[in-house]
Design an enzyme around this catalytic site. Structure first.
Site, short mmCIF file in Angstrom:
data_model
loop_
_atom_site.label_atom_id
_atom_site.label_comp_id
_atom_site.label_asym_id
_atom_site.label_seq_id
_atom_site.Cartn_x
_atom_site.Cartn_y
_atom_site.Cartn_z
N TRP A 5 0.82 -1.22 0.00
CA TRP A 5 0.00 0.00 0.00
C TRP A 5 0.85 1.27 0.00
O TRP A 5 0.34 2.38 -0.05
CB TRP A 5 -0.96 -0.01 1.19
N GLU B 98 -5.62 0.64 5.33
CA GLU B 98 -5.74 1.23 6.67
C GLU B 98 -6.82 0.54 7.50
O GLU B 98 -6.66 0.33 8.69
CB GLU B 98 -6.04 2.74 6.56
N GLN C 293 -5.96 -3.11 14.32
CA GLN C 293 -5.91 -4.29 15.21
C GLN C 293 -5.26 -5.51 14.55
O GLN C 293 -5.43 -6.62 15.05
CB GLN C 293 -7.32 -4.75 15.66
N LEU D 237 -9.70 -12.52 9.34
CA LEU D 237 -9.07 -11.28 9.80
C LEU D 237 -9.69 -10.78 11.10
O LEU D 237 -9.07 -10.01 11.84
CB LEU D 237 -9.23 -10.16 8.75
N GLY D 238 -10.95 -11.19 11.36
CA GLY D 238 -11.61 -10.78 12.60
C GLY D 238 -12.15 -9.35 12.53
O GLY D 238 -12.00 -8.66 11.52
N CYS E 192 16.81 2.73 20.98
CA CYS E 192 17.16 4.15 21.04
C CYS E 192 18.53 4.42 20.42
O CYS E 192 18.76 5.49 19.87
CB CYS E 192 17.12 4.63 22.49
N CYS F 161 18.05 5.12 16.89
CA CYS F 161 16.90 5.97 16.57
C CYS F 161 17.36 7.29 15.92
O CYS F 161 18.21 7.99 16.47
CB CYS F 161 16.12 6.27 17.85
FE1 SF4 Z 1 14.11 5.68 21.94
FE2 SF4 Z 1 13.74 7.06 19.70
FE3 SF4 Z 1 11.66 5.97 20.93
FE4 SF4 Z 1 12.91 8.04 22.03
S1 SF4 Z 1 11.79 8.06 20.12
S2 SF4 Z 1 12.25 6.18 23.07
S3 SF4 Z 1 15.02 7.62 21.40
S4 SF4 Z 1 13.37 4.86 20.00
#
Ligand code: SF4
Length: 373
Positions: free
Chosen positions: A26, A39, A44, A82-83, A201, A204
Site C-alpha cells: 500500500w 488502513e 488491530q 481477519l476478525g 534508542c 533511533c
Molecule cells: Fe528511543 Fe527514539 Fe523511541 Fe525516544 S523516540 S524512546 S530515542 S526509540
C-alpha cells in the site's frame, strides 16, 4: 521544539525513512481506495497478516465500484479470518456511499472522509495525507507511543487531555510539504524502532529530540494499558445433517459474528456448561445437550435431538476464552416449521458449497470436521 530543532527533527526522520522504509504494497500507490482498504485492514491486525488479505481483496475488488456492487457475503468471505468483521461491513457500506454520493471519486478533506462509515479521525488523516498529501495529522497505536516518548508524556495517553496533547503534537511536527511521507515515516519509526517493549534508542534517528530517553524513561513511557481480564465461556453447537446437507445459520446483526454463517450455536449458562477446563461429566454433558436442543429451536425454529459429542475446540475472541462443544444433531419428526424470519437465516449446505460462504473461524473448522464424515 523551536523552529530550528523542528527542522532538524524532520530532516533526520525523512533521511532515515528513505533508507529504512519497508516496501509494503500500500506504499507503492497514492490511490485513496487502496490506501483506505489497507488502513482498515491494519486496524488491530499486523502487517504480516494483512498483506495476503490485501492482495486477494484488491484482486477481487480492484475499484471502489467493484466493492460497492458486491454482495456483503462476498466481502465477508474475503475478510474471513481477519476478525473484527464490522470493519468489512463498514467498508462495504462506505464503498456504496462513495459511489452514490461522490460519483465514485474518493472525497478529499479529513472532514468528508471522516463521515464515511468506519472511518475515524486517524483513518481520515491517513487517507488525506497519504493519498492527497494534505497536511492532516495522525495518531494511531505506533505514533501514540512515539509521541508520548518524544514529549516525555507520562500521563494516560488515552485520556481527553492526553489525546489533545498528542493530536496537537502530531499537527505541530507536520511539515507543510510531503505530509503523507512524513506521517508514514512517523508510523514506521514507531512500528520498527520505537517499539513497545524494547525501543532501539541507540539507532533511533530522532534520539537527540527525545525527552523520555533524556530522562532514562523510555521503558516507562507510556504506561502500559490495563488489559481487561479474560473470561472463560462455553458455547455449544449442533452439526445437523439432512439429505447430505448441513444446517448453517447466518448470525444476526446484534450477534458477535454478524453476517457470517455458523453451525447453530449458543452460549451455555454456567449451570449448563461443563467446567471450562474440567472434565465433561455425564451429567454436565446431558445438560449441555438439552440446552443446545432448546437453543437450536429458539434460533432456527427446528426441533432436534442432540447426540454424542462430535468435536470440541478452544478459541479466544477479544477478552473471551471460548470452549466450543459441538454435538451431533438430528431433526425430529414434528409439525413445527421455522417462521419466515427464521427460515431466512438458515440454509442447508452441501459440503461442496462451504468454501463459497463466509463462516466464523470456528464454523470453518467444524466444516472441515464434518466434511470428513
Ligand atoms: Fe528511543 Fe527514539 Fe523511541 Fe525516544 S523516540 S524512546 S530515542 S526509540
Amino acid at each position: 521544539m523551536d523552529a530550528e530543532e523542528l527542522r532538524r527533527f524532520r530532516r533526520s526522520l525523512l533521511a532515515w525513512y528513505d533508507r529504512a522504509a519497508r516496501d509494503l504494497p500500500w506504499r507503492r500507490t497514492h490511490d485513496p481506495y487502496r490506501i483506505w482498504i489497507s488502513e482498515i485492514m491494519l486496524q488491530q491486525t499486523t502487517v504480516v497478516a494483512v498483506i495476503p488479505y490485501f492482495e486477494r481483496f484488491l484482486a477481487r475488488f480492484p475499484t471502489v465500484q467493484d466493492l460497492a456492487q458486491a454482495e456483503e457475503e462476498q466481502v465477508l468471505r474475503l475478510w474471513e479470518g481477519l476478525g473484527y468483521y464490522s470493519r468489512a461491513r463498514n467498508l462495504h457500506r462506505a464503498a456504496r456511499v462513495v459511489v452514490e454520493q461522490h460519483a465514485g471519486e474518493f472525497p478529499r478533506g479529513v472532514e468528508t472522509l471522516h463521515d464515511l462509515p468506519g472511518v475515524g479521525r486517524y483513518t481520515a488523516g491517513a487517507i488525506a495525507s497519504f493519498a492527497f498529501d494534505e497536511r492532516a495529522p495522525i495518531v494511531e497505536a505506533n505514533t501514540q507511543r512515539l509521541y508520548c516518548r518524544l514529549l516525555g508524556y507520562a500521563s494516560d495517553p488515552k485520556s481527553a487531555e492526553g489525546q489533545r496533547t498528542l493530536w496537537q503534537f502530531a499537527e505541530d511536527v507536520l511539515p507543510s510539504k510531503q505530509a503523507g511521507r512524513f506521517n508514514q515515516a512517523l508510523m514506521e519509526l514507531g512500528a520498527t524502532v520505537c517499539t513497545p517493549k524494547s525501543p532501539d534508542c541507540e539507532s533511533c534517528p530522532v534520539k537527540a529530540h527525545c525527552r523520555a530517553l533524556a530522562a532514562g524513561l523510555q521503558h516507562a513511557i507510556p504506561k502500559p494499558a490495563v488489559r481487561p481480564e479474560t473470561t472463560d465461556v462455553t458455547h455449544a453447537a449442533a452439526a445437523i445433517r439432512h439429505d447430505g446437507r448441513w444446517l448453517l445459520r447466518q448470525c444476526g446483526a446484534e450477534e458477535r459474528w454478524a453476517g457470517l454463517w455458523d453451525f447453530p450455536r449458543i452460549e451455555l449458562a454456567p449451570a449448563d456448561a461443563p467446567h471450562s477446563k474440567g472434565a465433561l461429566t455425564a451429567a454436565r454433558t446431558l445438560r449441555a445437550r438439552r440446552a443446545v436442543e432448546q437453543g437450536v429451536a429458539r434460533l432456527t425454529g427446528l426441533s432436534i435431538e442432540a447426540g454424542d459429542l462430535l468435536h470440541q475446540l478452544r478459541h479466544t475472541v477479544t477478552r473471551y476464552r471460548i470452549r466450543l462443544l459441538c454435538f451431533h444433531g438430528a431433526i425430529r419428526a414434528t409439525d413445527v416449521a421455522p417462521t419466515a424470519s427464521e427460515e431466512a437465516r438458515i440454509r442447508w449446505v452441501h459440503p461442496d458449497e462451504f468454501s463459497a460462504l463466509p463462516l466464523s473461524m470456528t464454523g470453518r473448522k467444524l466444516a472441515e470436521v464434518v466434511q470428513g464424515l
